[in-house]
Design an enzyme around this catalytic site. Structure first.
Site, PDB file in Angstrom:
ATOM      1  N   LYS A 198      13.793  -3.470 -14.884  1.00  0.00           N
ATOM      2  CA  LYS A 198      12.839  -4.397 -15.524  1.00  0.00           C
ATOM      3  C   LYS A 198      13.593  -5.434 -16.364  1.00  0.00           C
ATOM      4  O   LYS A 198      13.219  -6.604 -16.417  1.00  0.00           O
ATOM      5  CB  LYS A 198      11.836  -3.617 -16.383  1.00  0.00           C
ATOM      6  CG  LYS A 198      10.828  -2.830 -15.560  1.00  0.00           C
ATOM      7  CD  LYS A 198       9.714  -3.718 -15.024  1.00  0.00           C
ATOM      8  CE  LYS A 198       8.859  -3.017 -14.007  1.00  0.00           C
ATOM      9  NZ  LYS A 198       7.635  -3.723 -13.639  1.00  0.00           N
ATOM     10  N   HIS A 222       2.087  10.881 -14.654  1.00  0.00           N
ATOM     11  CA  HIS A 222       1.767  10.426 -16.011  1.00  0.00           C
ATOM     12  C   HIS A 222       0.966  11.467 -16.796  1.00  0.00           C
ATOM     13  O   HIS A 222       0.137  12.178 -16.230  1.00  0.00           O
ATOM     14  CB  HIS A 222       1.002   9.102 -15.955  1.00  0.00           C
ATOM     15  CG  HIS A 222       1.858   7.984 -15.446  1.00  0.00           C
ATOM     16  ND1 HIS A 222       1.598   7.327 -14.276  1.00  0.00           N
ATOM     17  CD2 HIS A 222       2.991   7.450 -15.937  1.00  0.00           C
ATOM     18  CE1 HIS A 222       2.540   6.417 -14.079  1.00  0.00           C
ATOM     19  NE2 HIS A 222       3.397   6.468 -15.073  1.00  0.00           N
ATOM     20  N   SER A 246       8.308  -3.708 -19.259  1.00  0.00           N
ATOM     21  CA  SER A 246       8.086  -2.354 -19.772  1.00  0.00           C
ATOM     22  C   SER A 246       8.817  -2.090 -21.077  1.00  0.00           C
ATOM     23  O   SER A 246       9.902  -2.639 -21.327  1.00  0.00           O
ATOM     24  CB  SER A 246       8.591  -1.376 -18.713  1.00  0.00           C
ATOM     25  OG  SER A 246       8.642  -0.084 -19.235  1.00  0.00           O
ATOM     26  N   PHE A 287       8.397  -0.188  -8.218  1.00  0.00           N
ATOM     27  CA  PHE A 287       8.365   1.261  -8.407  1.00  0.00           C
ATOM     28  C   PHE A 287       8.497   1.502  -9.905  1.00  0.00           C
ATOM     29  O   PHE A 287       9.263   0.799 -10.586  1.00  0.00           O
ATOM     30  CB  PHE A 287       9.501   1.942  -7.645  1.00  0.00           C
ATOM     31  CG  PHE A 287       9.349   1.875  -6.145  1.00  0.00           C
ATOM     32  CD1 PHE A 287       8.100   1.996  -5.549  1.00  0.00           C
ATOM     33  CD2 PHE A 287      10.460   1.701  -5.322  1.00  0.00           C
ATOM     34  CE1 PHE A 287       7.953   1.949  -4.163  1.00  0.00           C
ATOM     35  CE2 PHE A 287      10.324   1.645  -3.934  1.00  0.00           C
ATOM     36  CZ  PHE A 287       9.065   1.774  -3.355  1.00  0.00           C
ATOM     37  N   SER A 288       7.791   2.509 -10.428  1.00  0.00           N
ATOM     38  CA  SER A 288       7.688   2.579 -11.897  1.00  0.00           C
ATOM     39  C   SER A 288       7.781   3.987 -12.479  1.00  0.00           C
ATOM     40  O   SER A 288       7.294   4.213 -13.579  1.00  0.00           O
ATOM     41  CB  SER A 288       6.372   1.935 -12.335  1.00  0.00           C
ATOM     42  OG  SER A 288       5.304   2.674 -11.794  1.00  0.00           O
ATOM     43  N   TYR A 318      14.926   2.691 -14.174  1.00  0.00           N
ATOM     44  CA  TYR A 318      13.684   1.915 -14.100  1.00  0.00           C
ATOM     45  C   TYR A 318      13.689   0.804 -15.153  1.00  0.00           C
ATOM     46  O   TYR A 318      13.449  -0.371 -14.863  1.00  0.00           O
ATOM     47  CB  TYR A 318      12.477   2.849 -14.291  1.00  0.00           C
ATOM     48  CG  TYR A 318      11.212   2.107 -14.594  1.00  0.00           C
ATOM     49  CD1 TYR A 318      10.609   1.313 -13.631  1.00  0.00           C
ATOM     50  CD2 TYR A 318      10.625   2.172 -15.865  1.00  0.00           C
ATOM     51  CE1 TYR A 318       9.442   0.604 -13.923  1.00  0.00           C
ATOM     52  CE2 TYR A 318       9.472   1.473 -16.157  1.00  0.00           C
ATOM     53  CZ  TYR A 318       8.884   0.691 -15.189  1.00  0.00           C
ATOM     54  OH  TYR A 318       7.754  -0.014 -15.484  1.00  0.00           O
ATOM     55  N   LEU A 361       0.812  -1.231   0.000  1.00  0.00           N
ATOM     56  CA  LEU A 361       0.000   0.000   0.000  1.00  0.00           C
ATOM     57  C   LEU A 361       0.841   1.275   0.000  1.00  0.00           C
ATOM     58  O   LEU A 361       0.351   2.339   0.368  1.00  0.00           O
ATOM     59  CB  LEU A 361      -1.016   0.004   1.158  1.00  0.00           C
ATOM     60  CG  LEU A 361      -2.063  -1.116   1.117  1.00  0.00           C
ATOM     61  CD1 LEU A 361      -3.021  -1.020   2.294  1.00  0.00           C
ATOM     62  CD2 LEU A 361      -2.866  -1.094  -0.195  1.00  0.00           C
ATOM     63  N   ILE A 362       2.099   1.179  -0.440  1.00  0.00           N
ATOM     64  CA  ILE A 362       2.897   2.411  -0.582  1.00  0.00           C
ATOM     65  C   ILE A 362       2.307   3.236  -1.736  1.00  0.00           C
ATOM     66  O   ILE A 362       2.087   4.433  -1.612  1.00  0.00           O
ATOM     67  CB  ILE A 362       4.391   2.098  -0.838  1.00  0.00           C
ATOM     68  CG1 ILE A 362       5.013   1.522   0.436  1.00  0.00           C
ATOM     69  CG2 ILE A 362       5.154   3.349  -1.297  1.00  0.00           C
ATOM     70  CD1 ILE A 362       6.488   1.155   0.311  1.00  0.00           C
TER      71      ILE A 362
HETATM   72  N1  UFG Z   1       4.952  14.462 -19.872  1.00  0.00           N
HETATM   73  C1  UFG Z   1       4.875  15.841 -19.975  1.00  0.00           C
HETATM   74  N2  UFG Z   1       4.373  16.534 -18.919  1.00  0.00           N
HETATM   75  C2  UFG Z   1       3.961  15.936 -17.771  1.00  0.00           C
HETATM   76  C3  UFG Z   1       4.047  14.521 -17.681  1.00  0.00           C
HETATM   77  C4  UFG Z   1       4.554  13.801 -18.748  1.00  0.00           C
HETATM   78  O1  UFG Z   1       5.236  16.436 -20.990  1.00  0.00           O
HETATM   79  O2  UFG Z   1       3.541  16.641 -16.833  1.00  0.00           O
HETATM   80  C5  UFG Z   1       5.484  13.715 -21.008  1.00  0.00           C
HETATM   81  C6  UFG Z   1       6.734  12.904 -20.690  1.00  0.00           C
HETATM   82  O3  UFG Z   1       7.889  13.722 -20.714  1.00  0.00           O
HETATM   83  C7  UFG Z   1       6.674  11.874 -21.809  1.00  0.00           C
HETATM   84  C8  UFG Z   1       5.166  11.637 -22.000  1.00  0.00           C
HETATM   85  O4  UFG Z   1       4.531  12.776 -21.431  1.00  0.00           O
HETATM   86  O5  UFG Z   1       7.195  12.440 -22.971  1.00  0.00           O
HETATM   87  C9  UFG Z   1       4.654  10.395 -21.316  1.00  0.00           C
HETATM   88  O6  UFG Z   1       5.121  10.439 -19.968  1.00  0.00           O
HETATM   89  P1  UFG Z   1       4.529   9.502 -18.831  1.00  0.00           P
HETATM   90  O7  UFG Z   1       5.199   9.874 -17.566  1.00  0.00           O
HETATM   91  O8  UFG Z   1       3.036   9.524 -18.885  1.00  0.00           O
HETATM   92  O9  UFG Z   1       4.947   8.057 -19.293  1.00  0.00           O
HETATM   93  P2  UFG Z   1       6.408   7.482 -19.629  1.00  0.00           P
HETATM   94  O10 UFG Z   1       6.436   7.327 -21.114  1.00  0.00           O
HETATM   95  O11 UFG Z   1       7.504   8.235 -19.014  1.00  0.00           O
HETATM   96  O12 UFG Z   1       6.421   6.142 -18.840  1.00  0.00           O
HETATM   97  C10 UFG Z   1       5.390   5.202 -18.916  1.00  0.00           C
HETATM   98  C11 UFG Z   1       5.368   4.392 -17.631  1.00  0.00           C
HETATM   99  C12 UFG Z   1       6.613   3.590 -17.486  1.00  0.00           C
HETATM  100  C13 UFG Z   1       6.884   2.819 -18.740  1.00  0.00           C
HETATM  101  C14 UFG Z   1       6.854   3.719 -19.949  1.00  0.00           C
HETATM  102  C15 UFG Z   1       7.031   2.942 -21.201  1.00  0.00           C
HETATM  103  O13 UFG Z   1       5.265   5.249 -16.512  1.00  0.00           O
HETATM  104  O14 UFG Z   1       6.428   2.692 -16.438  1.00  0.00           O
HETATM  105  O15 UFG Z   1       5.620   4.396 -19.993  1.00  0.00           O
HETATM  106  O16 UFG Z   1       6.802   3.757 -22.308  1.00  0.00           O
HETATM  107  F1  UFG Z   1       8.097   2.274 -18.665  1.00  0.00           F
END
Ligand code: UFG
Length: 330
Positions: free
Chosen positions: A145, A189, A117, A76-77, A141, A33-34
């Site tokens: 994986k 995200h 991932s 953690f992801s 991360y 539950l973290i």
């Molecule tokens: N982004 C923004 N502004 C924000 C948040 C995100 O521009 O406030 C951008 C990020 O820089 C990235 C895109 O939106 O370009 C998607 O970012 P997310 O954080 O939604 O997702 P990620 O692609 O970083 O990561 C996700 C999962 C990971 C996984 C990865 C694989 O969180 O666990 O997809 O593609 F590994």
């Protein structure tokens, strides 16, 4: 089957648990539950609060409930966070998986579906990415994986532990009945953050970088609906039972959307202008990640059924009814 779901209170885990119970599996959830929410766990599942690092707990639960297979979501992801605190990721993700594999070996549980991932691939020029692409993670991360996958590979060689590793691209959206969805604190995200603007929780969204080598300069990602993702896990379990071999599959849609395109779809669906600001690049972000799902289609008979509008509208349905996530629910 009697399933032990590690991380079953998290975003992806809780959607899996709900569906697994619906199709007739018996489910025991272990979650510390973290990041997970007890409210997200289906009431028909047996819930045990605990940590994947606690091998004695894992063994006692596996024995008590005569577990047939594990489904492992506990990790953690956050890509960005992993860049600043890599040891936290190696300790929890890699050591946690070691603890799980040891407990499984000891209890004779020899099937596992694993949440991997797209981050294992790193940056590549040619899209879509197939499972044969080289693994050059651009962040810790993704590195964890990859190591977790390798541990399963060698556990298969040594103990006949059969695994299916599912390499998720960008999972988003919520259960279509609106009961559960994505609730991270802090949220990092893209889609849930974009939706915080029409919810009046932030005045604008910052887009991290517009100088990438893409159509509009913003990063491109392949978004997959949570229900499609869950369906692939059920097929993976079936595959382990019928074929009893290990395998690795990408889960994505072969369609990429830039960050600006995502904002545009959200504007249309929420009828809100959603202002943006362009910020610095976020360290560790590859410019493009788009999956080939051909292998999953050929071997598991899986294909995505929901597009970007259903993904964002289902997420919007959840966030509108749960503006404070699970924490705010009375
Ligand atoms: N982004 C923004 N502004 C924000 C948040 C995100 O521009 O406030 C951008 C990020 O820089 C990235 C895109 O939106 O370009 C998607 O970012 P997310 O954080 O939604 O997702 P990620 O692609 O970083 O990561 C996700 C999962 C990971 C996984 C990865 C694989 O969180 O666990 O997809 O593609 F590994």
């Amino acid at each position: 089957m009697r399933l032990l779901v590690l991380g079953g209170a998290g975003y992806i885990g809780s959607h899996f648990v709900k569906k697994a119970i619906e199709v007739g599996h018996q489910v025991v959830v272990i979650d510390n539950l973290i990041n997970g929410h007890i409210e997200a766990v289906d009431s028909s599942a047996i819930f045990v609060k605990g940590d994947i690092l606690d091998k004695n707990l894992l063994e006692s639960v596996m024995k008590k409930h005569e577990i047939d297979a594990c489904v492992h979501f506990a990790a953690f992801s956050l890509v960005g966070e992993s860049m600043s605190v890599p040891n936290k990721y190696f300790y929890n993700n890699v050591t946690g998986t070691l603890s799980l594999l040891e407990a499984m070996e000891k209890c004779g549980v020899r099937k596992i579906v694993f949440s991997s991932s797209a981050a294992v691939y790193g940056s590549h020029k040619e899209m879509p990415i197939t499972e044969e692409y080289q693994h050059i993670p651009t962040n810790p991360y993704g590195e964890t994986k990859l190591q977790m996958e390798k541990m399963m590979h060698w556990a298969d060689k040594a103990y006949g532990m059969k695994y299916v590793s599912l390499r998720y691209f960008n999972v988003a959206g919520a259960s279509l009945d609106g009961s559960i969805g994505e609730d991270h604190n802090p949220e990092t995200h893209l889609i849930p953050i974009v939706l915080q603007v029409p919810l009046n929780k932030r005045p604008f969204i910052t887009i991290f970088g517009n100088d990438y080598d893409t159509i509009d300069g913003t990063c491109i990602r392949d978004y997959i609906h949570i229900d499609d993702l869950v369906d692939a896990h059920l097929r993976a379990l079936q595959y382990l039972v019928t074929k009893n071999v290990s395998n690795i599959f990408n889960l994505g849609t072969e369609k990429g959307y830039s960050n600006l395109e995502i904002v545009e779809v959200a504007r249309k669906l929420t009828k809100h202008p959603i202002p943006i600001k362009i910020g610095e690049r976020r360290p560790g972000d590859p410019d493009k990640l788009v999956a080939s799902f051909k292998k999953a289609y050929t071997i598991l008979g899986w294909k995505p059924t929901k597009g970007i509008e259903e993904i964002i509208s289902s997420a919007w349905g959840f966030h509108k009814t749960h503006p404070e996530g699970f924490g705010g629910k009375k």
